[in-house]
Scaffold this motif. Sequence first.
Motif, PDB file in Angstrom:
ATOM      1  N   GLU A   4     -25.236  49.168 -15.983  1.00  0.00           N
ATOM      2  CA  GLU A   4     -26.126  49.299 -14.824  1.00  0.00           C
ATOM      3  C   GLU A   4     -27.303  48.326 -14.932  1.00  0.00           C
ATOM      4  OE1 GLU A   4     -25.808  51.172 -12.068  1.00  0.00           O
ATOM      5  OE2 GLU A   4     -24.346  52.702 -12.595  1.00  0.00           O
ATOM      6  N   THR A  13     -26.346  45.712  -6.520  1.00  0.00           N
ATOM      7  CA  THR A  13     -26.441  47.152  -6.343  1.00  0.00           C
ATOM      8  C   THR A  13     -25.078  47.637  -5.885  1.00  0.00           C
ATOM      9  OG1 THR A  13     -28.756  46.983  -5.689  1.00  0.00           O
ATOM     10  CG2 THR A  13     -27.600  49.017  -5.087  1.00  0.00           C
ATOM     11  N   PRO A  15     -22.451  49.710  -4.011  1.00  0.00           N
ATOM     12  CA  PRO A  15     -22.456  50.564  -2.824  1.00  0.00           C
ATOM     13  C   PRO A  15     -21.840  51.916  -3.163  1.00  0.00           C
ATOM     14  CG  PRO A  15     -20.598  49.079  -2.746  1.00  0.00           C
ATOM     15  CD  PRO A  15     -21.402  48.705  -3.980  1.00  0.00           C
ATOM     16  N   ASP A  16     -21.928  52.856  -2.248  1.00  0.00           N
ATOM     17  CA  ASP A  16     -21.154  54.081  -2.407  1.00  0.00           C
ATOM     18  C   ASP A  16     -19.689  53.686  -2.397  1.00  0.00           C
ATOM     19  OD1 ASP A  16     -23.443  55.670  -2.410  1.00  0.00           O
ATOM     20  OD2 ASP A  16     -23.366  55.992  -0.242  1.00  0.00           O
ATOM     21  N   ALA A  17     -18.884  54.403  -3.172  1.00  0.00           N
ATOM     22  CA  ALA A  17     -17.457  54.095  -3.239  1.00  0.00           C
ATOM     23  C   ALA A  17     -16.842  54.263  -1.850  1.00  0.00           C
ATOM     24  CB  ALA A  17     -16.767  55.002  -4.254  1.00  0.00           C
ATOM     25  N   GLU A  44     -22.482  44.253   3.113  1.00  0.00           N
ATOM     26  CA  GLU A  44     -23.383  45.080   3.914  1.00  0.00           C
ATOM     27  C   GLU A  44     -23.309  44.758   5.404  1.00  0.00           C
ATOM     28  OE1 GLU A  44     -25.162  41.490   2.268  1.00  0.00           O
ATOM     29  OE2 GLU A  44     -24.384  43.251   1.221  1.00  0.00           O
ATOM     30  N   ALA A  74     -17.678  50.172  -7.978  1.00  0.00           N
ATOM     31  CA  ALA A  74     -18.183  51.368  -7.296  1.00  0.00           C
ATOM     32  C   ALA A  74     -17.172  52.511  -7.389  1.00  0.00           C
ATOM     33  CB  ALA A  74     -18.502  51.054  -5.832  1.00  0.00           C
ATOM     34  N   GLN A  75     -15.905  52.199  -7.210  1.00  0.00           N
ATOM     35  CA  GLN A  75     -14.856  53.223  -7.345  1.00  0.00           C
ATOM     36  C   GLN A  75     -14.763  53.694  -8.794  1.00  0.00           C
ATOM     37  OE1 GLN A  75     -13.487  54.792  -5.015  1.00  0.00           O
ATOM     38  NE2 GLN A  75     -13.256  53.451  -3.260  1.00  0.00           N
ATOM     39  N   LYS A  77     -17.136  53.783 -10.993  1.00  0.00           N
ATOM     40  CA  LYS A  77     -18.295  54.646 -11.242  1.00  0.00           C
ATOM     41  C   LYS A  77     -18.027  56.059 -10.723  1.00  0.00           C
ATOM     42  CE  LYS A  77     -23.301  54.939 -10.590  1.00  0.00           C
ATOM     43  NZ  LYS A  77     -24.499  54.228 -10.114  1.00  0.00           N
ATOM     44  N   ALA A  78     -17.442  56.163  -9.539  1.00  0.00           N
ATOM     45  CA  ALA A  78     -17.090  57.478  -8.991  1.00  0.00           C
ATOM     46  C   ALA A  78     -16.055  58.168  -9.874  1.00  0.00           C
ATOM     47  CB  ALA A  78     -16.575  57.332  -7.556  1.00  0.00           C
ATOM     48  N   GLY A  82     -20.038  58.939 -12.327  1.00  0.00           N
ATOM     49  CA  GLY A  82     -21.321  58.259 -12.241  1.00  0.00           C
ATOM     50  C   GLY A  82     -21.739  57.523 -13.504  1.00  0.00           C
TER      51      GLY A  82
END
Length: 152
Positions: A4, A13, A15-17, A44, A74-75, A77-78, A82
Motif C-alpha cells: 500500500e 489509489t 479503486p473499489d473492486a 476514473e 483491487a480485486q 485486495k478484496a 483488504g
Amino acid sequence: MSIEAKLKELGVTLPDAPAPAANYVPYVVAGDMVYISGQISADENGLITGTLGADMDVDAGQAAAKRCAIALLAQLKAACGGDLERLVRVVKLGAFVNSTADFIQQPQVVNGASDFLVEALGDIGRHARSAVSSPSLPLGVAVEIDGVFQIK
C-alpha cells in the motif's frame, strides 16, 4: 515498504473492486491461489476503448494495460479481505489486446501491466504471461487481463 505504501509513493489509489458484468464471480480463492476474472481497461473517466493498429498507439495501449493491472490489484485486495500483504507472488497474467490483424506488438502493450506490477511489487510481481490479439473485446475496450496470484 508495504504494498500500500509503495502504491501511494507511485501515486496509485486502488479503486473499489469492480463488480462482475455478467454471470460470474470476480475472483475465486482456491487454497493459496486467487484466480481473478478478466479486468477490462477503464479509469476514473470510464472505459478505455480502441483498437491497437487502428485508432490507438502502443503507448496508449500500455496505459490501458496498466489500468487493468490496477483493477487486478483491487480485486486481489478484496479477495484478501483488504490485506494486500498476504500476496506471495503474481503467478500469471492472461492478456487480450484489441488489435488489427496486422498489429504484432501485443507483448509491448501488455508490458504496461507487467512493468507496473514489477515496479509496485518488486520481485513478487514478476510473472508468467500470455499476450494475444483479439479482433474485438467486450464493450470495445482496448485491453482485458486476467490473473493468477499466490497468497498466504
